[in-house]
Scaffold this motif. Structure first.
Motif, PDB file in Angstrom:
ATOM      1  N   ILE A  10       4.134  -8.553  -9.611  1.00 26.01           N
ATOM      2  CA  ILE A  10       2.879  -7.872  -9.941  1.00 26.01           C
ATOM      3  C   ILE A  10       2.298  -7.122  -8.743  1.00 26.01           C
ATOM      4  N   ASP A  11       2.721  -7.472  -7.532  1.00 23.46           N
ATOM      5  CA  ASP A  11       2.208  -6.801  -6.338  1.00 23.46           C
ATOM      6  C   ASP A  11       3.046  -5.599  -5.927  1.00 23.46           C
ATOM      7  N   ALA A  12       4.152  -5.382  -6.616  1.00 20.48           N
ATOM      8  CA  ALA A  12       4.979  -4.218  -6.304  1.00 20.48           C
ATOM      9  C   ALA A  12       4.218  -2.953  -6.705  1.00 20.48           C
ATOM     10  N   SER A  76      -9.279  -2.778  -8.391  1.00 17.48           N
ATOM     11  CA  SER A  76     -10.504  -1.980  -8.392  1.00 17.48           C
ATOM     12  C   SER A  76     -11.728  -2.792  -8.001  1.00 17.48           C
ATOM     13  N   ALA A  77     -11.667  -4.114  -8.193  1.00 14.14           N
ATOM     14  CA  ALA A  77     -12.876  -4.926  -8.030  1.00 14.14           C
ATOM     15  C   ALA A  77     -12.796  -6.010  -6.958  1.00 14.14           C
ATOM     16  N   PHE A  78     -11.601  -6.326  -6.470  1.00 19.94           N
ATOM     17  CA  PHE A  78     -11.454  -7.418  -5.506  1.00 19.94           C
ATOM     18  C   PHE A  78     -10.909  -6.888  -4.184  1.00 19.94           C
ATOM     19  N   HIS A  79     -11.434  -7.406  -3.091  1.00 22.54           N
ATOM     20  CA  HIS A  79     -11.058  -6.906  -1.767  1.00 22.54           C
ATOM     21  C   HIS A  79      -9.599  -7.248  -1.466  1.00 22.54           C
ATOM     22  N   PRO A  80      -8.831  -6.277  -0.941  1.00 21.93           N
ATOM     23  CA  PRO A  80      -7.401  -6.516  -0.696  1.00 21.93           C
ATOM     24  C   PRO A  80      -7.120  -7.559   0.378  1.00 21.93           C
ATOM     25  N   ASP A  81      -8.066  -7.775   1.306  1.00 25.20           N
ATOM     26  CA  ASP A  81      -7.855  -8.766   2.367  1.00 25.20           C
ATOM     27  C   ASP A  81      -8.286 -10.163   1.953  1.00 25.20           C
ATOM     28  N   SER A  82      -9.517 -10.262   1.452  1.00 26.86           N
ATOM     29  CA  SER A  82     -10.100 -11.574   1.163  1.00 26.86           C
ATOM     30  C   SER A  82      -9.879 -12.050  -0.265  1.00 26.86           C
ATOM     31  N   GLY A  83      -9.647 -11.116  -1.187  1.00 31.53           N
ATOM     32  CA  GLY A  83      -9.526 -11.489  -2.598  1.00 31.53           C
ATOM     33  C   GLY A  83     -10.858 -11.760  -3.255  1.00 31.53           C
ATOM     34  N   VAL A 130     -21.104   0.933   0.851  1.00 34.36           N
ATOM     35  CA  VAL A 130     -19.693   1.225   0.571  1.00 34.36           C
ATOM     36  C   VAL A 130     -18.838   0.901   1.783  1.00 34.36           C
ATOM     37  N   ASN A 131     -19.300   1.311   2.979  1.00 37.01           N
ATOM     38  CA  ASN A 131     -18.528   1.064   4.195  1.00 37.01           C
ATOM     39  C   ASN A 131     -18.399  -0.425   4.490  1.00 37.01           C
ATOM     40  N   TYR A 132     -19.477  -1.159   4.276  1.00 42.34           N
ATOM     41  CA  TYR A 132     -19.435  -2.608   4.503  1.00 42.34           C
ATOM     42  C   TYR A 132     -18.488  -3.275   3.505  1.00 42.34           C
ATOM     43  N   THR A 133     -18.562  -2.856   2.252  1.00 45.98           N
ATOM     44  CA  THR A 133     -17.741  -3.461   1.204  1.00 45.98           C
ATOM     45  C   THR A 133     -16.261  -3.228   1.439  1.00 45.98           C
ATOM     46  N   ASN A 134     -15.903  -2.041   1.972  1.00 42.22           N
ATOM     47  CA  ASN A 134     -14.495  -1.664   2.117  1.00 42.22           C
ATOM     48  C   ASN A 134     -13.971  -1.807   3.542  1.00 42.22           C
ATOM     49  N   ARG A 135     -14.686  -2.576   4.366  1.00 44.72           N
ATOM     50  CA  ARG A 135     -14.225  -2.811   5.727  1.00 44.72           C
ATOM     51  C   ARG A 135     -12.985  -3.704   5.691  1.00 44.72           C
ATOM     52  N   ASN A 136     -12.342  -3.857   6.847  1.00 41.83           N
ATOM     53  CA  ASN A 136     -11.267  -4.829   6.985  1.00 41.83           C
ATOM     54  C   ASN A 136     -11.930  -6.197   7.028  1.00 41.83           C
ATOM     55  N   ALA A 137     -11.788  -6.972   5.976  1.00 44.74           N
ATOM     56  CA  ALA A 137     -12.539  -8.227   5.816  1.00 44.74           C
ATOM     57  C   ALA A 137     -12.144  -9.301   6.818  1.00 44.74           C
ATOM     58  N   LYS A 312      13.096  -5.596  17.960  1.00 45.26           N
ATOM     59  CA  LYS A 312      13.217  -5.684  16.504  1.00 45.26           C
ATOM     60  C   LYS A 312      11.979  -5.194  15.763  1.00 45.26           C
ATOM     61  N   VAL A 313      10.898  -4.901  16.498  1.00 49.09           N
ATOM     62  CA  VAL A 313       9.655  -4.459  15.845  1.00 49.09           C
ATOM     63  C   VAL A 313       9.228  -3.115  16.436  1.00 49.09           C
ATOM     64  N   PRO A 314       9.828  -2.016  15.969  1.00 54.89           N
ATOM     65  CA  PRO A 314       9.453  -0.693  16.507  1.00 54.89           C
ATOM     66  C   PRO A 314       8.085  -0.215  16.023  1.00 54.89           C
ATOM     67  N   TYR A 315       7.660  -0.694  14.853  1.00 52.99           N
ATOM     68  CA  TYR A 315       6.368  -0.288  14.284  1.00 52.99           C
ATOM     69  C   TYR A 315       5.571  -1.519  13.841  1.00 52.99           C
ATOM     70  N   VAL A 316       4.250  -1.404  13.909  1.00 52.55           N
ATOM     71  CA  VAL A 316       3.374  -2.446  13.383  1.00 52.55           C
ATOM     72  C   VAL A 316       2.588  -1.852  12.218  1.00 52.55           C
ATOM     73  N   TYR A 317       2.049  -2.723  11.353  1.00 50.55           N
ATOM     74  CA  TYR A 317       1.366  -2.281  10.149  1.00 50.55           C
ATOM     75  C   TYR A 317       0.018  -2.995  10.021  1.00 50.55           C
ATOM     76  N   PHE A 318      -0.941  -2.312   9.371  1.00 54.17           N
ATOM     77  CA  PHE A 318      -2.272  -2.912   9.198  1.00 54.17           C
ATOM     78  C   PHE A 318      -2.994  -2.217   8.044  1.00 54.17           C
ATOM     79  N   ASN A 319      -3.976  -2.916   7.485  1.00 54.97           N
ATOM     80  CA  ASN A 319      -4.800  -2.348   6.419  1.00 54.97           C
ATOM     81  C   ASN A 319      -5.925  -1.532   7.062  1.00 54.97           C
ATOM     82  N   LYS A 320      -5.953  -0.245   6.807  1.00 56.10           N
ATOM     83  CA  LYS A 320      -6.958   0.609   7.447  1.00 56.10           C
ATOM     84  C   LYS A 320      -8.319   0.541   6.757  1.00 56.10           C
ATOM     85  N   GLY A 321      -8.376  -0.091   5.578  1.00 59.69           N
ATOM     86  CA  GLY A 321      -9.629  -0.095   4.818  1.00 59.69           C
ATOM     87  C   GLY A 321      -9.821   1.224   4.085  1.00 59.69           C
ATOM     88  N   LEU A 322     -10.923   1.312   3.349  1.00 54.95           N
ATOM     89  CA  LEU A 322     -11.238   2.541   2.628  1.00 54.95           C
ATOM     90  C   LEU A 322     -12.639   3.008   3.020  1.00 54.95           C
TER      91      LEU A 322
END
Length: 322
Positions: A10-12, A76-83, A130-137, A312-322
């Protein structure tokens, strides 16, 4: 669980997030303004269904379409970091109804200083939420920091709007109509970094491609926040730049002069038309899961990653928020 759904992930992501078109389709899906009308009970049901599917437990008779719709509501309704469930006004799916009303009135009532002050204050209050709601939690922010961010961004918007409003008194009418956009753009450059200042102070979590956390990076936070600022300005730009040109021409017609009372509702509806496309388009400008070359990280974090993982780790990844 039905055999057909036994291996359903379901997360794909349904669309390729490495392309703008794929991201656009994704954000059209999760910023759908119709989702703000969904009841709290249905949202909670969608969350339960998503979590159940992740655990391998799906109610008998559930179809794949139902799972995909539940995931749409969940995203649409739940934060991607905290749920955690996000407040209604702060959700990106509320950007069209909320933004069209506020932006429409900002564009309509731009001639007097009291009107400019009031609508810029309303807009910055909306943006701050909006900015507070969509920050990196993962990076908590104190009430004091929230207050300072709100006051600073609102003051910037008001100073820009009032200053330009007075400066453009003798300018062509169209120039005065663009003042609200200048104020919004200036405030976004302050509001978003200030509301997410803790990310810049402490850094945000970066991971490898398999989501294994590697550490905290301030440079990653700066990159993510910069992209969000650009996206928010791009979200507002077409409606606030093109619509004044349209209204300037429309208001020359005799029938428009007879229905002045309808000018504000008309602008609200036209802004809604722009935002309906620009909210997902602006969100899709940059990948939600942002990447950064290891060589661009802080020296100490880079050394830590190299010591632990070698090359083995040429790139790092992170949630930029919205």
């Amino acid at each position: 669980m039905a055999p057909a759904l036994a291996s359903f992930d379901i997360d794909a992501l349904r669309w390729d997030q490495t392309t703008f078109v794929g991201r656009l389709k994704h954000f059209f899906n999760i910023t759908d303004p119709r989702t703000v009308l969904v009841s709290e009970q249905e949202l909670d049901g969608a969350k339960a269904l998503v979590q159940g599917c992740r655990a391998g437990v799906v109610p008998p008779g559930t179809s794949q379409e139902q799972l995909l719709y539940a995931k749409k509501l969940y995203d649409s309704a739940f934060h991607p970091d905290s749920g955690e469930k996000m407040n209604l006004i702060g959700r990106m799916s509320f950007q069209v109804p909320g933004g069209m009303a506020i932006t429409g009135f900002m564009l309509q009532f731009y001639r007097t200083v009291p009107a400019v002050v009031f609508w810029q204050w309303v807009n910055q209050s909306f943006n701050a939420l909006v900015n507070y709601t969509n920050r990196n939690a993962a990076c908590p922010i104190s009430l004091t920091q929230i207050g300072v961010a709100y006051v600073t961004a609102t003051s910037t918007a008001l100073a820009t709007a009032v200053g330009l409003n007075l400066y453009t008194k003798r300018a062509p009418p169209l120039v005065a109509r663009w003042v609200p956009f200048a104020a919004v753009a200036a405030a976004n450059c302050v509001n978003i970094p200030m509301m997410r200042q803790q990310e810049l102070i402490s850094g945000i979590a970066v991971t490898d491609e398999n989501n294994n956390e590697l550490g905290l990076s301030r440079r990653a936070a700066a990159k993510g926040i910069t992209q969000v600022v650009i996206s928010r300005i791009a979200m507002a730009a077409p409606g606030m730049i093109i619509l004044p040109i349209i209204m300037e021409q429309l208001e020359k017609f005799p029938f428009m002069k007879r229905i002045r009372v309808l000018h504000a509702p008309l602008q609200v509806m036209l802004v809604g038309g722009f935002l309906l496309f620009m909210v997902p388009a602006a969100c899709a400008l940059f990948p939600q899961r942002c990447s950064m070359a290891l060589s661009s990280l802080e020296p100490e974090l880079r050394a830590h990653v190299v010591a632990a993982h070698g090359d083995k780790v040429p790139y790092v990844y992170f949630n930029k928020g919205l």
